[in-house]
Scaffold this motif. Structure first.
Motif, short mmCIF file in Angstrom:
data_model
loop_
_atom_site.label_atom_id
_atom_site.label_comp_id
_atom_site.label_asym_id
_atom_site.label_seq_id
_atom_site.Cartn_x
_atom_site.Cartn_y
_atom_site.Cartn_z
N THR A 88 4.41 26.37 -7.86
CA THR A 88 4.79 26.32 -9.42
C THR A 88 3.88 26.85 -10.25
OG1 THR A 88 4.31 24.10 -9.08
CG2 THR A 88 6.42 24.55 -8.83
N LYS A 89 2.82 25.98 -10.46
CA LYS A 89 1.87 26.41 -11.56
C LYS A 89 0.57 26.90 -10.76
CE LYS A 89 3.36 23.41 -15.12
NZ LYS A 89 3.12 22.22 -15.95
N SER A 90 0.35 26.19 -9.59
CA SER A 90 -0.98 26.26 -8.78
C SER A 90 -0.89 26.27 -7.39
CB SER A 90 -1.72 25.05 -9.57
OG SER A 90 -2.95 24.84 -8.36
N PRO A 91 -1.75 27.17 -6.74
CA PRO A 91 -1.72 27.06 -5.16
C PRO A 91 -2.08 25.66 -4.98
CG PRO A 91 -3.40 28.47 -6.00
CD PRO A 91 -2.49 28.10 -7.31
N LEU A 92 -2.78 24.58 -5.59
CA LEU A 92 -2.97 23.53 -5.13
C LEU A 92 -1.88 22.71 -4.84
CD1 LEU A 92 -6.22 23.02 -7.49
CD2 LEU A 92 -6.34 23.98 -5.22
N ASP A 93 -0.60 23.09 -5.43
CA ASP A 93 0.48 22.37 -5.45
C ASP A 93 1.28 22.34 -4.02
OD1 ASP A 93 0.47 21.85 -8.09
OD2 ASP A 93 2.12 23.54 -8.44
N LEU A 94 0.38 23.20 -3.24
CA LEU A 94 1.07 23.15 -1.61
C LEU A 94 0.31 22.23 -0.84
CD1 LEU A 94 0.25 27.09 -1.07
CD2 LEU A 94 2.55 25.78 -1.15
N TYR A 95 -0.71 21.52 -1.16
CA TYR A 95 -1.19 20.55 -0.39
C TYR A 95 -0.51 19.52 0.24
CZ TYR A 95 -4.61 17.38 1.75
OH TYR A 95 -5.24 16.51 2.71
N THR A 96 -0.06 18.77 -0.74
CA THR A 96 1.06 17.62 -0.24
C THR A 96 2.37 17.92 0.39
OG1 THR A 96 1.65 17.53 -2.54
CG2 THR A 96 0.18 16.04 -2.00
N GLN A 97 2.74 19.36 -0.06
CA GLN A 97 3.84 19.80 0.64
C GLN A 97 3.68 20.08 2.34
OE1 GLN A 97 6.38 22.88 -1.65
NE2 GLN A 97 4.68 22.77 -2.92
N CYS A 98 2.56 20.71 2.28
CA CYS A 98 2.03 20.84 3.91
C CYS A 98 1.77 19.48 4.58
CB CYS A 98 1.00 21.87 3.85
SG CYS A 98 1.59 23.46 3.18
N GLU A 99 1.12 18.60 3.42
CA GLU A 99 0.61 17.30 4.37
C GLU A 99 1.83 16.47 4.96
OE1 GLU A 99 -1.98 13.62 3.20
OE2 GLU A 99 -0.84 14.38 1.70
N PHE A 100 3.03 16.72 4.15
CA PHE A 100 4.36 15.95 4.34
C PHE A 100 4.51 16.65 5.81
CE2 PHE A 100 8.91 16.72 4.65
CZ PHE A 100 9.30 15.13 4.86
N LEU A 101 4.53 17.72 6.03
CA LEU A 101 4.64 18.44 7.08
C LEU A 101 4.02 18.15 8.44
CD1 LEU A 101 5.89 22.25 6.04
CD2 LEU A 101 7.54 20.38 6.73
N SER A 102 2.63 18.37 8.24
CA SER A 102 1.85 17.78 9.11
C SER A 102 0.42 18.09 8.42
CB SER A 102 1.63 18.69 10.40
OG SER A 102 0.79 18.49 11.17
N PRO A 103 -0.36 17.02 8.58
CA PRO A 103 -1.85 17.17 8.00
C PRO A 103 -2.51 18.27 8.56
CG PRO A 103 -1.21 14.69 8.33
CD PRO A 103 -0.19 15.75 8.98
N ASP A 104 -2.44 18.68 9.46
CA ASP A 104 -3.20 19.74 10.43
C ASP A 104 -2.78 21.12 10.11
OD1 ASP A 104 -4.18 17.57 11.87
OD2 ASP A 104 -2.96 17.79 13.32
N LEU A 105 -1.70 21.56 9.43
CA LEU A 105 -1.39 22.60 8.99
C LEU A 105 -2.27 23.66 8.30
CD1 LEU A 105 2.40 22.36 8.16
CD2 LEU A 105 1.39 23.48 10.24
#
Length: 161
Positions: A88-105
């Motif tokens: 959306t506004k920042s690539p930092l927004d990806l962290y929790t989306q990926c953490e939901f999938l798997s913290p290792d991604l």
């Protein structure tokens, strides 16, 4: 195309429809919604597929809904996210989306380590308080390569006739 075929199978398999639950993501901002999902996960979590649509709604790591979803997601065997706008506004927004999938991604166990890798922060005073904001982003090619390993992107131009 594979998703459309899968959905057609679902729609024509009435017994399977009883296994599908549609939950408004806002419900997970409230205890009653979390309780309903918790019961469902306790019953089916090891066999459950959670498809989280509009995954950018869990971009804020400190939001109650995001914390609820990530916590519940740890108990679900299979997870997928969908969104029309992954950043959306920042690539930092990806962290929790990926953490939901798997913290290792993404290869980070901490949001702050992730942020240090992909953003240069600057301190700004606002209302007498010191706050950190991204000054600029860095290593975005590397982040893009990591995302390619587990994501699939369809662009509008590829879908329209």
């Amino acid at each position: 195309m594979q998703i459309i075929y899968f959905l057609q199978i679902l729609l024509h398999t009435s017994w399977l429809l009883r296994l599908i639950q549609f939950i408004e993501i806002e419900a997970l901002s409230h205890k009653s919604g979390v309780d309903v999902i918790s019961k469902l996960i306790n019953r089916h979590g090891k066999k459950m597929l959670w498809i989280l649509d509009e995954s950018t709604t869990i971009k804020n790591k400190s939001a109650k809904r995001t914390r609820n979803i990530c916590k519940l997601g740890k108990q679900v065997a299979y997870k997928r996210i969908l969104t029309g706008s992954p950043i959306t506004k920042s690539p930092l927004d990806l962290y929790t989306q990926c953490e939901f999938l798997s913290p290792d991604l993404l290869g980070f166990t901490s949001y702050f380590t992730f942020r240090a890798r992909y953003a240069v922060m600057q301190q700004i005073e606002m209302g007498g308080k010191q706050m950190l904001f991204p000054k600029y982003y860095t290593n975005l090619d590397e982040l893009g390569e990591k995302l390619k390993l587990f994501s699939y992107r369809v662009q509008k131009k590829d879908c329209l006739d």
